[in-house]
Design an enzyme around this catalytic site. Sequence first.
Site, PDB file in Angstrom:
ATOM      1  CG  ASP A 150     -20.433 -59.612 -45.499  1.00  0.00           C
ATOM      2  OD1 ASP A 150     -20.222 -60.571 -44.742  1.00  0.00           O
ATOM      3  OD2 ASP A 150     -19.546 -58.816 -45.841  1.00  0.00           O
ATOM      4  CG  ASP A 151     -21.544 -60.442 -41.186  1.00  0.00           C
ATOM      5  OD1 ASP A 151     -21.108 -61.466 -41.722  1.00  0.00           O
ATOM      6  OD2 ASP A 151     -20.816 -59.602 -40.626  1.00  0.00           O
ATOM      7  CB  CYS A 203     -16.867 -63.449 -44.036  1.00  0.00           C
ATOM      8  SG  CYS A 203     -17.750 -62.318 -42.933  1.00  0.00           S
ATOM      9  CG  ASP A 246     -21.241 -64.242 -44.866  1.00  0.00           C
ATOM     10  OD1 ASP A 246     -22.191 -63.817 -44.179  1.00  0.00           O
ATOM     11  OD2 ASP A 246     -20.218 -63.550 -45.097  1.00  0.00           O
ATOM     12  CG  ASN A 247     -21.161 -65.020 -41.019  1.00  0.00           C
ATOM     13  OD1 ASN A 247     -20.137 -65.064 -41.694  1.00  0.00           O
ATOM     14  ND2 ASN A 247     -21.624 -63.887 -40.522  1.00  0.00           N
TER      15      ASN A 247
END
Length: 447
Positions: A13-14, A52, A243-244
């Site tokens: 996540d990130d 996300c 995700d990013n």
Amino acid sequence: MQTKPNLVLLVADDHGRDGGCFGTTCPATPHLDRLAGESVQFTNAFCTTASCAASRSVMLTGLQNHANGAYGHVHGIHHFACFDDVDSLPLMLSRAGYRTGRTGKYHHAPEKVFHFDTVLPGAGRDDVRMSENCRSFIQQDEPFFLYWCSHNPHRDGRTLESHPCRPNRFGNPDRDFPGDAEQLYREDEIDVPAYLPDTPEARAEWAQYCQSVARLDRGVGRLLDILREAGKLDNTLVVYISDNGAAFPVAKTTLYEPGMNLPCLVRSPRHTGRGTTCDGLVTWADLTPTFLDYAGVEFDPERFHGRSFLPILDQESPANWREEVYAAHTFHEITNYYPMRVLRTRTHKFIWNIAHWLPYSFASDLWACSTWQATLRDQARTFGTRTVDAYLHRPRFELYDLVSDPHETKNLADRPEYAPLVADFSAKLRDFQARTNDPWIHKWDYE
């Protein structure tokens, strides 16, 4: 005897391309480094939207988010959800005889589109325990698809009251989890990436980000150990992505390189590549067809906006592969309307800022982060490698030569000698929008 391969998709996540196997000195990522040593690392791997929920919708459908309906965040008042008739990877694999299980962050809606047979207990920020919670699921004999989604290193919204600018935390900085000791980073001993300012505030937040990535790394390591101990790793495709990019300005929610060029490690027992790289251009729209291809599930390749990248897995520089990829970002939170459509080749990036007359819209956590708030407090003219004004006020078109300008600071779009390239890329973007049923295609003519 089991013949179908198991499938594991690990989603951070990130997490940007930060860690030893990605070429940076910090954070320490020994378990991801080990995975990379057993994998093919795609160096030109991209999310299609740096937000996300929207990004995750692309992973599990093979469709751009403007086509599947998940234009932005799913949860709370934002309430973007996929269309009811969208088919998803877990549903397709379940029909093919797979047990499907998920654990951790679930940023999808509606549930019937993204249904998993088993919901395994999460563990908040404790990724080691979350992996342990998957042990019994992994030990069963039938082929499985495990969707393992960490909450690290996403910001958690709390603040550090002791710091002058009270930065958002990146989860659990004050204590160890049971059986898992936190790894702390000294602010004066870390390297801040070039896209961020080298300020006390940025160093404080980057140290916490590194700590959170290290926590994620330990969870990945534990899951791989469990797969080995269960005798399943040699029949399991393991893919690690994010995700990013990192939750900082210029990265998350943007389609600059720190936001969209992301980790992608593919460990396949069927392929010879170990500790190798592939520079073929791939995106998260390729994940669903790739998993289906590996599992031997028949599908119509025309139904997806991506394609299986298995044919290039053993090729360092594939010759007969695509020449460009596309990205499409529209919302983050419901208040963050800033649609962008992007074409990315090996050497250039072209960005169409559809609502370019608007100031760039901030995600709430990025606006509140101390790195940005210190920039406002000090009335700084620059933020990392770019000016604050250039970050906030963007032109209709941005064109960057990524070879000579990897930090994307010299916009070539208005230079007369680049007019033919701008015209060519604009036409290709419009064709992409037509192929993917993009509602925003009419903006070429309207407004």
